[in-house]
Design an enzyme around this catalytic site. Structure first.
Site, PDB file in Angstrom:
ATOM      1  N   TYR A   1     -16.341  17.025 -16.080  1.00 53.39           N
ATOM      2  CA  TYR A   1     -16.372  15.781 -16.013  1.00 53.39           C
ATOM      3  C   TYR A   1     -17.643  15.253 -15.015  1.00 53.39           C
ATOM      4  CZ  TYR A   1     -15.902  10.544 -15.773  1.00 53.39           C
ATOM      5  OH  TYR A   1     -16.113   9.101 -15.646  1.00 53.39           O
TER       6      TYR A   1
ATOM      7  N   ARG B   1       0.918  -1.086   0.009  1.00 51.79           N
ATOM      8  CA  ARG B   1       0.030   0.134  -0.061  1.00 51.79           C
ATOM      9  C   ARG B   1       0.763   1.335   0.180  1.00 51.79           C
ATOM     10  NH1 ARG B   1      -1.885   1.764   4.498  1.00 51.79           N
ATOM     11  NH2 ARG B   1      -2.725  -0.141   5.310  1.00 51.79           N
TER      12      ARG B   1
ATOM     13  N   ASP C   1      -7.133  18.471 -14.548  1.00 50.00           N
ATOM     14  CA  ASP C   1      -7.408  17.368 -15.079  1.00 50.00           C
ATOM     15  C   ASP C   1      -6.851  17.429 -16.764  1.00 50.00           C
ATOM     16  OD1 ASP C   1      -8.600  14.937 -16.365  1.00 50.00           O
ATOM     17  OD2 ASP C   1     -10.514  15.511 -15.029  1.00 50.00           O
TER      18      ASP C   1
ATOM     19  N   LYS D   1      -8.038   6.227 -19.846  1.00 48.59           N
ATOM     20  CA  LYS D   1      -8.078   6.847 -21.015  1.00 48.59           C
ATOM     21  C   LYS D   1      -6.813   6.811 -22.022  1.00 48.59           C
ATOM     22  CE  LYS D   1     -12.121   7.577 -19.284  1.00 48.59           C
ATOM     23  NZ  LYS D   1     -12.696   8.907 -18.488  1.00 48.59           N
TER      24      LYS D   1
END
Ligand code: PLP
Length: 379
Positions: free
Chosen positions: A98, A46, A170, A195
């Site tokens: 978005y 982690r 972004d 993406k």
């Protein structure tokens, strides 16, 4: 190193134990220690995992940042940025965001007393009036989805220079091949690596890149403490995607421009939204801050009819009718019925997301086959 080299070698080195040229997928949760607290630099996956580390170093390299971090999704990455803030802090965000980002801001973080103001950034000088001493974050997305509006990143970062306000961008639609916000003064870049970075529609992943190491450390602490990390196998897939990012983005952009021009000249088309067209109202800004215009193209029908858009989408064969974007294969989408259906109809109308709007994610296939497919669907 130039960008085309960085996507392959940036932050990368052969695996030290065996010389493996590719970073192995380190499927391990924990790491053996020689003596309590004496270890190889890895303790528990982690906190850090060598495959994720290789991806994170690559991300930092290609965005020209000090630190990269990889998350289980784009939204997990945004969640991490918002946890830098304290109750009472204010965020100014682009109004054409978005949908999932908007949903997180309003439905998850308003209840923790963060205040969000959504505005049109066409005229950056007007943003100055909205800044208060509580403003701590400006959240940008450029180009926006699905109307391909641009924000002048440099103008925004100049506006807040010297103030205690972070600017996050972004950069999912452009990718660092096309636009590098940290070079324009931003503090944080965020990606849905699902993406273009991943590029093959086979993984959900997110990324943050911090301009300086101190901010990177704060974000890493939140990532470690909240746990939204990317697993080693998915990290490998994104790292593999990045190696061809430069090649893919150039082809996405070449095909995108050809298709935008084809659509602009088509008698059934009313309006085309693509920053690379001279008719785009912010074409000059595109030339200034973007190397190319990418593979996202939206358009409306001269008839203005929803039925025409639907019929057209049903007839496509090479383009797949599906949500998402940024993969090697071309996709088509009806924002009002698919990706943006959760936005109320009046709000959609206000933003210009009409019922005859079609969004294309132009892939890297042969452009003649793509245009023939569109031509057939129009007919
Ligand atoms: C897809 C997307 C996101 C969300 O990313 P996930 O990987 O789906 O969580 C955020 N911003 C933009 C612009 C996107 O296209």
């Amino acid at each position: 190193m130039n960008f085309n080299t960085k996507v392959i070698h940036g932050g990368q080195h052969h695996e030290s134990a065996t010389g493996s040229v590719n970073v192995p997928v380190f499927l391990t949760s924990t790491f053996a220690q020689k003596s309590p607290g004496i270890h190889s630099g890895y303790e528990y996956s982690r906190a850090a995992n060598p495959t994720r580390q290789a991806l994170e170093d690559s991300l930092a390299s290609i965005e020209n940042g000090a630190r990269g971090l990889a998350f289980g999704s784009g939204l997990a990455a945004i969640d991490c940025v918002l946890k830098l803030l304290n109750p009472g802090d204010e965020v100014i965000a682009v109004d054409d965001l978005y949908g999932g980002t908007y949903r997180m801001f309003v439905r998850l973080f308003e209840k923790y007393q963060l205040k969000f103001t959504f505005v049109n950034f066409d005229d950056v000088s007007k943003i100055a009036d909205l800044i208060t001493d509580k403003t701590k974050l400006i959240w940008l997305e450029t180009p926006t989805n699905p109307l391909m509006k641009l924000v002048d990143i440099k103008a925004v970062t100049d506006l807040v220079k010297g103030k205690d306000i972070l600017v996050a961008v972004d950069n999912t639609f452009a990718s660092p091949y096309i636009q590098r916000p940290l070079d324009l003064g931003a503090d944080i870049v965020m990606h849905s690596a699902t993406k273009y970075l991943g590029g093959h529609s086979d993984v959900i992943a997110g990324a943050l890149i911090a301009k300086d190491a101190e901010l990177g450390e704060k974000l890493h602490f939140i990532q470690f403490a909240s746990g939204g990390i990317l697993g080693p196998h998915d990290s490998y897939l994104v790292l593999r995607g990045i190696k061809t990012l430069a090649l893919r983005m150039q082809r996405h952009s070449d095909n995108g421009l050809e298709i935008a021009k084809y659509l602009e000249n088509h008698p059934a088309v009313e309006k085309v939204f693509y920053p690379g067209l001279k008719s785009h109202p912010q074409h000059d800004l595109a030339l200034k801050q973007m190397k190319e215009s990418g593979g996202m193209v939206s358009f409306t029908f001269k008839s203005g009819k929803k039925e025409d858009a639907i019929k057209f989408l049903e007839k496509l064969k090479v383009f797949t009718l599906a949500e998402s974007l940024g993969g090697v294969e071309s996709l088509a989408n009806h924002p009002a019925l698919m990706t943006h259906a959760s936005i109320p109809a009046e709000k959609r109308a206000e933003l210009g997301i009409t019922d005859d709007l079609v969004r294309l994610s132009v892939g890297i296939e042969d452009k003649d086959d793509l245009i023939a497919d569109l031509e057939r669907a129009f007919a």
